[in-house]
Enzyme design. Structure first.
Site: not given
Ligand code: TYM
Length: 325
Positions: A110, A191, A194
Site C-alpha cells: 500500500k 485477491k 476493496k
Molecule cells: P479487512 O478490512 O481488509 O478485511 C476484513 C476481513 O476480510 C478478510 N479478507 C478476505 N478473505 C478472503 N478473501 C479475500 N479476498 C479477502 N479480503 C479480505 C481479511 O483477511 C479480514 O479477515 N487489518 C484488518 C482489520 C483488523 C483486524 C483487527 C482483524 C484490524 N484489527 C483485529 C482481526 C483482528 C483488515 O484490514 O481487514
C-alpha cells in the site's frame, strides 16, 4: 475461549470479506465469547471524507448485523468508541521495532515506498495487535492476507510478557479451509480487494441479484471445456469453484466433478449466491432504516467491550511502571 476479529469500513463489504471472515464469525459467536469490531481508526490511515466515513461505519455495522451477528450473543462495536485501543497501541509501538514493521508486506504494497505515505499506515499492524490483545483473545478468525499481522501480534505479546510479566494471552489465527483468499472475478491472479476494485471483478454482499448474475456470468474462466480445481493453472474457474464450495459447504474438487459446462456452473453458482446474500441485503436495509437504533446497539456493544478492554489496559500500564489508580 475468546474470539476477536475486525473489519475496515473502507468501501462496501465484498465476497472475500464475507466468506473469508464474516461467515465464520457468525458461526463462532455460538461457540465462543465473541468480540467483533469495525476498525474505523484503521480506515483513516488513508484519506477519508468525514461524511463518507460515518456513513461507511454505519453501513458496515448494519451489514454485520444483517449477516447474522447477534448483539445479544456477541459484543459488536466500533474501534473509535474506545480510547483503550490507541492507548494500548502506543504502549506496544514502544516495544515494536522499525525493522519488524518495515517487513509487513501490506505496508510495502500500500505504501509503495512513497515519502508521503502516512505514518499511521506504517504503525497500523500495532493498532491491530492492540485490538486483539486488549480482549485477551485466544482465536482470531481472519482471511489469509492477515496472517503476517497475526504473527507480529504474537511476537509483540510474547515480548511484552517476557519483559514486563504475564499480561497478554497469545492469540492463534483461525483461517478458513475454503475461501481464505477469494480472488478478483476479472483478474483471478489477484485477491478480491476493496483497494483495487475493478467494477466487474468485485462482488459486494449488498449487490442485487441482477448484479450478482452479471458479475458471475462475465467472470473470467479459461478455454477448457471441463471444470477442474487447479488454482495455479486454472485460477478463474478454481476461484468460482472455491466460492461455490464455501457457500454450499462442500469441497471445490467435488463441485468440479458435477459440471461439464461453465454455463451451468455459473448459473447454479449465481442461484446459490443469491440465496445466501439476498436475505443479508434485506436485513441490512432494515437495520439501516433506523439510524438511532443502530447507534444505540453500537453504544451498548462499546460498553460491553470497555468492561473487558479497560482492565487489560490498566494491567499493561501498571506492568510497564505507570501509576494506575
Ligand atoms: P479487512 O478490512 O481488509 O478485511 C476484513 C476481513 O476480510 C478478510 N479478507 C478476505 N478473505 C478472503 N478473501 C479475500 N479476498 C479477502 N479480503 C479480505 C481479511 O483477511 C479480514 O479477515 N487489518 C484488518 C482489520 C483488523 C483486524 C483487527 C482483524 C484490524 N484489527 C483485529 C482481526 C483482528 C483488515 O484490514 O481487514
Amino acid at each position: 475461549m475468546r474470539v476477536l476479529s475486525g473489519i475496515q469500513p473502507t468501501g462496501h463489504v465484498h465476497l472475500g470479506n464475507y466468506l473469508g471472515a464474516i461467515r465464520g464469525w457468525v458461526e463462532d459467536q455460538h461457540h465462543y465469547d465473541s468480540f467483533f469490531t469495525v476498525v474505523d481508526l484503521h480506515a483513516i490511515t488513508q484519506d477519508q471524507d468525514p461524511a463518507e466515513l460515518s456513513a461507511a461505519v454505519l453501513e458496515l455495522y448494519a451489514t454485520l448485523l444483517g449477516s447474522g451477528l447477534d448483539p445479544e450473543l456477541s459484543t459488536i462495536f466500533a474501534q473509535s468508541q474506545l480510547n483503550e485501543h490507541p492507548a494500548l497501541a502506543w504502549l506496544l509501538e514502544c516495544t515494536a521495532t522499525y525493522g519488524e514493521l518495515h517487513r509487513m508486506t501490506q505496508f510495502k504494497d500500500k505504501g509503495k515506498g512513497s515519502e508521503s505515505v502516512r505514518a499511521g499506515l506504517f504503525t497500523y499492524p500495532v493498532l491491530m495487535a492492540a485490538d486483539i490483545l486488549l480482549y485477551q483473545a485466544d482465536r482470531v478468525p481472519v482471511g489469509e492476507d492477515q496472517k503476517q499481522h497475526l504473527e507480529l501480534t504474537r511476537d509483540l505479546a510474547i515480548r511484552f510478557n517476557h519483559r514486563f510479566g504475564e499480561t497478554f494471552v497469545i492469540p492463534e489465527p483461525a483461517i478458513p479451509k475454503v475461501a481464505a483468499r477469494v480472488m478478483d472475478l476479472q483478474s483471478p491472479e489477484r485477491k478480491m480487494s476493496k483497494s483495487q476494485a475493478t467494477p466487474l471483478g468485485i462482488l459486494y454482499v449488498l449487490d442485487r441479484p441482477e448484479e450478482i448474475k452479471k458479475k458471475i456470468s462475465r467472470a473470467v474462466t479459461d478455454a477448457e471445456s471441463q471444470a477442474a480445481y487447479d488454482p495455479s493453472k486454472r485460477p478463474g474457474v478454481s476461484n468460482l469453484l472455491e466460492i461455490f464450495a464455501a457457500v454450499s459447504g462442500t469441497h471445490p474438487a467435488q463441485i468440479a466433478e458435477r459440471y461439464s459446462s461453465y454455463g451451468t456452473l455459473k448459473a447454479d453458482l449465481t442461484a446459490a449466491l443469491v440465496a445466501e446474500l439476498e436475505p443479508v441485503r434485506l436485513r441490512t436495509e432494515e437495520y439501516l432504516a433506523d439510524r438511532a437504533e443502530l447507534v444505540r446497539i453500537m453504544n451498548h456493544g462499546a460498553e460491553k467491550a470497555r468492561a473487558v478492554a479497560a482492565p487489560t489496559l490498566a494491567r499493561a500500564k501498571e506492568a510497564m511502571g505507570f501509576i494506575v489508580g
